[in-house]
Write a protein that holds these residues in place. Structure first.
Motif, PDB file in Angstrom:
ATOM      1  N   GLY A   1       0.816  -1.212   0.000  1.00  0.00           N
ATOM      2  CA  GLY A   1       0.000   0.000   0.000  1.00  0.00           C
ATOM      3  C   GLY A   1       0.841   1.249   0.000  1.00  0.00           C
ATOM      4  N   CYS A   2       1.942   1.214   0.737  1.00  0.00           N
ATOM      5  CA  CYS A   2       2.861   2.349   0.750  1.00  0.00           C
ATOM      6  C   CYS A   2       3.388   2.635  -0.650  1.00  0.00           C
ATOM      7  N   LEU A   3       3.863   1.601  -1.345  1.00  0.00           N
ATOM      8  CA  LEU A   3       4.421   1.785  -2.681  1.00  0.00           C
ATOM      9  C   LEU A   3       3.392   2.310  -3.669  1.00  0.00           C
ATOM     10  N   ALA A   4       2.131   1.915  -3.482  1.00  0.00           N
ATOM     11  CA  ALA A   4       1.074   2.333  -4.407  1.00  0.00           C
ATOM     12  C   ALA A   4       0.578   3.745  -4.140  1.00  0.00           C
ATOM     13  N   ALA A   5       0.698   4.198  -2.898  1.00  0.00           N
ATOM     14  CA  ALA A   5       0.113   5.494  -2.537  1.00  0.00           C
ATOM     15  C   ALA A   5       1.139   6.604  -2.351  1.00  0.00           C
ATOM     16  N   ALA A   6       2.366   6.272  -1.997  1.00  0.00           N
ATOM     17  CA  ALA A   6       3.372   7.292  -1.695  1.00  0.00           C
ATOM     18  C   ALA A   6       4.096   7.742  -2.953  1.00  0.00           C
ATOM     19  N   LYS A   7       3.354   8.196  -3.924  1.00  0.00           N
ATOM     20  CA  LYS A   7       3.922   8.696  -5.168  1.00  0.00           C
ATOM     21  C   LYS A   7       2.935   9.708  -5.754  1.00  0.00           C
ATOM     22  N   PRO A   8       3.413  10.597  -6.640  1.00  0.00           N
ATOM     23  CA  PRO A   8       2.514  11.635  -7.172  1.00  0.00           C
ATOM     24  C   PRO A   8       1.271  11.081  -7.856  1.00  0.00           C
ATOM     25  N   ASN A   9       1.425  10.011  -8.652  1.00  0.00           N
ATOM     26  CA  ASN A   9       0.258   9.424  -9.318  1.00  0.00           C
ATOM     27  C   ASN A   9      -0.253   8.255  -8.465  1.00  0.00           C
ATOM     28  N   VAL A  10      -0.971   8.613  -7.399  1.00  0.00           N
ATOM     29  CA  VAL A  10      -1.476   7.634  -6.447  1.00  0.00           C
ATOM     30  C   VAL A  10      -2.387   6.640  -7.172  1.00  0.00           C
ATOM     31  N   GLU A  11      -2.153   5.348  -6.931  1.00  0.00           N
ATOM     32  CA  GLU A  11      -3.006   4.348  -7.561  1.00  0.00           C
ATOM     33  C   GLU A  11      -4.440   4.505  -7.067  1.00  0.00           C
ATOM     34  N   GLU A  12      -5.378   4.312  -7.974  1.00  0.00           N
ATOM     35  CA  GLU A  12      -6.776   4.652  -7.698  1.00  0.00           C
ATOM     36  C   GLU A  12      -7.329   3.911  -6.491  1.00  0.00           C
ATOM     37  N   LYS A  13      -6.925   2.684  -6.260  1.00  0.00           N
ATOM     38  CA  LYS A  13      -7.466   1.915  -5.147  1.00  0.00           C
ATOM     39  C   LYS A  13      -7.088   2.514  -3.797  1.00  0.00           C
ATOM     40  N   TYR A  14      -6.075   3.411  -3.796  1.00  0.00           N
ATOM     41  CA  TYR A  14      -5.654   4.038  -2.549  1.00  0.00           C
ATOM     42  C   TYR A  14      -6.040   5.515  -2.478  1.00  0.00           C
ATOM     43  N   HIS A  15      -6.926   5.954  -3.350  1.00  0.00           N
ATOM     44  CA  HIS A  15      -7.500   7.288  -3.177  1.00  0.00           C
ATOM     45  C   HIS A  15      -8.338   7.292  -1.896  1.00  0.00           C
ATOM     46  N   ASN A  16      -8.358   8.421  -1.222  1.00  0.00           N
ATOM     47  CA  ASN A  16      -9.073   8.550   0.051  1.00  0.00           C
ATOM     48  C   ASN A  16      -8.477   7.630   1.114  1.00  0.00           C
ATOM     49  N   TYR A  17      -7.151   7.679   1.237  1.00  0.00           N
ATOM     50  CA  TYR A  17      -6.421   6.952   2.265  1.00  0.00           C
ATOM     51  C   TYR A  17      -5.517   7.915   3.027  1.00  0.00           C
ATOM     52  N   CYS A  18      -5.216   7.555   4.250  1.00  0.00           N
ATOM     53  CA  CYS A  18      -4.132   8.200   4.986  1.00  0.00           C
ATOM     54  C   CYS A  18      -2.875   7.393   4.693  1.00  0.00           C
ATOM     55  N   VAL A  19      -1.873   8.045   4.111  1.00  0.00           N
ATOM     56  CA  VAL A  19      -0.685   7.344   3.637  1.00  0.00           C
ATOM     57  C   VAL A  19       0.338   7.253   4.772  1.00  0.00           C
ATOM     58  N   GLU A  20       0.687   6.029   5.106  1.00  0.00           N
ATOM     59  CA  GLU A  20       1.678   5.787   6.152  1.00  0.00           C
ATOM     60  C   GLU A  20       2.643   4.705   5.690  1.00  0.00           C
ATOM     61  N   CYS A  21       3.901   5.086   5.537  1.00  0.00           N
ATOM     62  CA  CYS A  21       4.970   4.133   5.213  1.00  0.00           C
ATOM     63  C   CYS A  21       5.860   4.010   6.439  1.00  0.00           C
ATOM     64  N   LEU A  22       6.244   2.808   6.773  1.00  0.00           N
ATOM     65  CA  LEU A  22       7.042   2.581   7.970  1.00  0.00           C
ATOM     66  C   LEU A  22       8.535   2.572   7.648  1.00  0.00           C
ATOM     67  N   PRO A  23       9.362   3.115   8.547  1.00  0.00           N
ATOM     68  CA  PRO A  23      10.807   3.169   8.297  1.00  0.00           C
ATOM     69  C   PRO A  23      11.430   1.804   8.035  1.00  0.00           C
ATOM     70  N   GLU A  24      10.887   0.751   8.678  1.00  0.00           N
ATOM     71  CA  GLU A  24      11.500  -0.570   8.496  1.00  0.00           C
ATOM     72  C   GLU A  24      11.345  -1.111   7.085  1.00  0.00           C
ATOM     73  N   TYR A  25      10.393  -0.562   6.312  1.00  0.00           N
ATOM     74  CA  TYR A  25      10.269  -1.012   4.924  1.00  0.00           C
ATOM     75  C   TYR A  25      11.548  -0.725   4.135  1.00  0.00           C
ATOM     76  N   PHE A  26      12.247   0.342   4.481  1.00  0.00           N
ATOM     77  CA  PHE A  26      13.380   0.809   3.674  1.00  0.00           C
ATOM     78  C   PHE A  26      14.630   1.022   4.534  1.00  0.00           C
ATOM     79  N   LYS A  27      14.719   0.294   5.644  1.00  0.00           N
ATOM     80  CA  LYS A  27      15.813   0.509   6.590  1.00  0.00           C
ATOM     81  C   LYS A  27      17.176   0.138   6.000  1.00  0.00           C
ATOM     82  N   ASP A  28      17.183  -0.692   4.950  1.00  0.00           N
ATOM     83  CA  ASP A  28      18.454  -1.100   4.350  1.00  0.00           C
ATOM     84  C   ASP A  28      18.880  -0.207   3.188  1.00  0.00           C
ATOM     85  N   GLN A  29      18.053   0.781   2.842  1.00  0.00           N
ATOM     86  CA  GLN A  29      18.466   1.741   1.812  1.00  0.00           C
ATOM     87  C   GLN A  29      19.691   2.507   2.295  1.00  0.00           C
ATOM     88  N   ILE A  30      20.578   2.796   1.384  1.00  0.00           N
ATOM     89  CA  ILE A  30      21.750   3.606   1.715  1.00  0.00           C
ATOM     90  C   ILE A  30      21.702   4.891   0.902  1.00  0.00           C
TER      91      ILE A  30
END
Length: 392
Positions: A215-244
């Motif tokens: 859900g984070c990947l689908a909603a946390a972008k400028p062109n929000v996927e339609e199924k996530y319209h009318n959502y509160c967008v919350e992405c958790l730090p642990e999803y991307f904790k290994d990014q450098i």
């Protein structure tokens, strides 16, 4: 940089042809208007182009044409780009533009102090390397982090029920003001934005939240996927904790006579290793009737940089000054210090330039962070910019 005018005209010619015969008869010198390009490609008829509405060269140069970095191309941006293809700031994709004639060596500057960083939050050691920045050989610090805060808890962001209080969620900003994202705030977004299409909650009062990485990947972008319209967008730090995230910052900043607009890359670095980001593209978010709150510390998470700050709220490590001046909270990507807005007497500077910076005899040129409701920590860069790179 590619010739953007040629790309746009070529693309217009390709999409405007209705048959192979018409393509062969098309005048290669014909100039179709930016408005016509919008008309031809705008599938959702909202008067602008999102990234999923364009193809080929326009995708490759999307961030270059998207001057205000809101995730959409407008007729005005398409019209402006050919006239001034270098109007975007130096960043990862166009940092080879030569800025040597803009350097003003008479301006006092203060070198970056690497001892200010929380070294436990830095991956490996802070390195030095000479880098070509916009045609100028520049000694830079190379700093790598996972962009994870240590002085404070990251989150919360979205309440789960319309009866939840402000302690269970973060903050939102509108017109320079900060609002607590309580359940009551979520329940009344239709009134807040004067738009009855807002309804982020179900009949039982529970709030629709992106509570998975998908859900984070689908909603946390400028062109929000339609199924996530009318959502509160919350992405958790642990999803991307290994990014450098790698930050390349001049050891000694170089003042430029003209300011450089902010690109999409990180604009600086807090002392805890968390990235300062350019303004959040709220227009794109709100157009999908979604809201992506910041936590009380001014940060949230996206897939292309992990946890990052859009506001400075006083939650991070800061270095007090020996005079009344406000403390330093981090460095901009050009190496100039970023200081909090108010000094020890709660006074705010009145002589800031277009970027949010000014001079004094002690620190030389430096920036002051904007107010938390401004959706911008600094407005532009007045120094030779380094850059950031994210390894996912």
């Amino acid at each position: 940089m590619k010739n953007i005018l040629f790309i746009i005209l070529t693309f217009v010619l390709l999409i405007s042809c209705k048959s192979n015969q018409e393509q062969n008869e098309q005048d290669p010198n014909q100039k179709l208007s930016s408005n016509q390009l919008i008309t031809d490609l705008d599938t959702d008829k909202d008067g602008k182009l999102s990234k999923n509405e364009v193809k080929g060269p326009l995708i490759d140069n999307f961030s270059t044409i998207d001057i205000n970095t809101d995730g959409f191309l407008t007729a005005a941006e398409l019209k402006k780009t050919p006239k001034n293809p270098n109007n975007r700031p130096p960043n990862q994709t166009n940092r080879k533009s030569d800025l040597s004639n803009e350097i003003n060596n008479s301006v006092k500057v203060t070198p970056v102090n690497p001892d200010y960083f929380i070294l436990e939050n830095i991956i490996g050691k802070i390195q030095k390397e000479t880098i070509d920045l916009n045609g100028i050989e520049t000694l830079c610090y190379i700093i790598k982090t996972n962009s994870q805060a240590s002085e404070h808890q990251m989150g919360p962001w979205c309440p789960r029920h319309i009866d939840d209080g402000m302690e269970k969620a973060g903050i939102w900003f509108e017109n320079g003001k900060v609002y607590d994202v309580s359940g009551h705030f979520i329940a009344n977004l239709d009134t807040f934005y004067s738009d009855d299409k807002w309804k982020l909650y179900r009949e039982n009062g529970t709030i629709k939240v992106t509570d998975t990485e998908e859900g984070c990947l689908a909603a946390a972008k400028p062109n929000v996927e339609e199924k996530y319209h009318n959502y509160c967008v919350e992405c958790l730090p642990e999803y991307f904790k290994d990014q450098i995230t790698t930050f390349v910052i001049p050891v000694t900043p170089k003042y430029l006579n003209s300011s450089q607009n902010l690109g999409r890359d990180g604009i600086g670095l807090a002392f805890n290793g968390v990235k300062f980001d350019p303004p959040a593209p709220t227009h794109a978010i709100l157009a999908a009737h979604t809201i992506a709150p910041l936590d009380d510390h001014g940060g949230h998470v996206n897939p292309h940089g992990g946890y990052h700050y859009h506001a400075a709220t006083g939650s991070t490590k800061q270095i007090e000054q020996n005079d009344l001046h406000s403390p330093i909270i981090g460095y901009a990507i050009d190496g100039f210090g970023i200081y909090s807005l108010s000094n020890k007497k709660e006074s705010k500077p009145t002589d800031l330039d277009e970027c949010g910076g000014h001079f004094d005899d002690t620190r030389g040129y430096h920036y002051h962070a904007g107010a938390p409701g401004d959706n911008q920590i600094i407005k532009c860069l007045h120094g030779l910019p380094g850059y950031t790179e994210v390894k996912e």
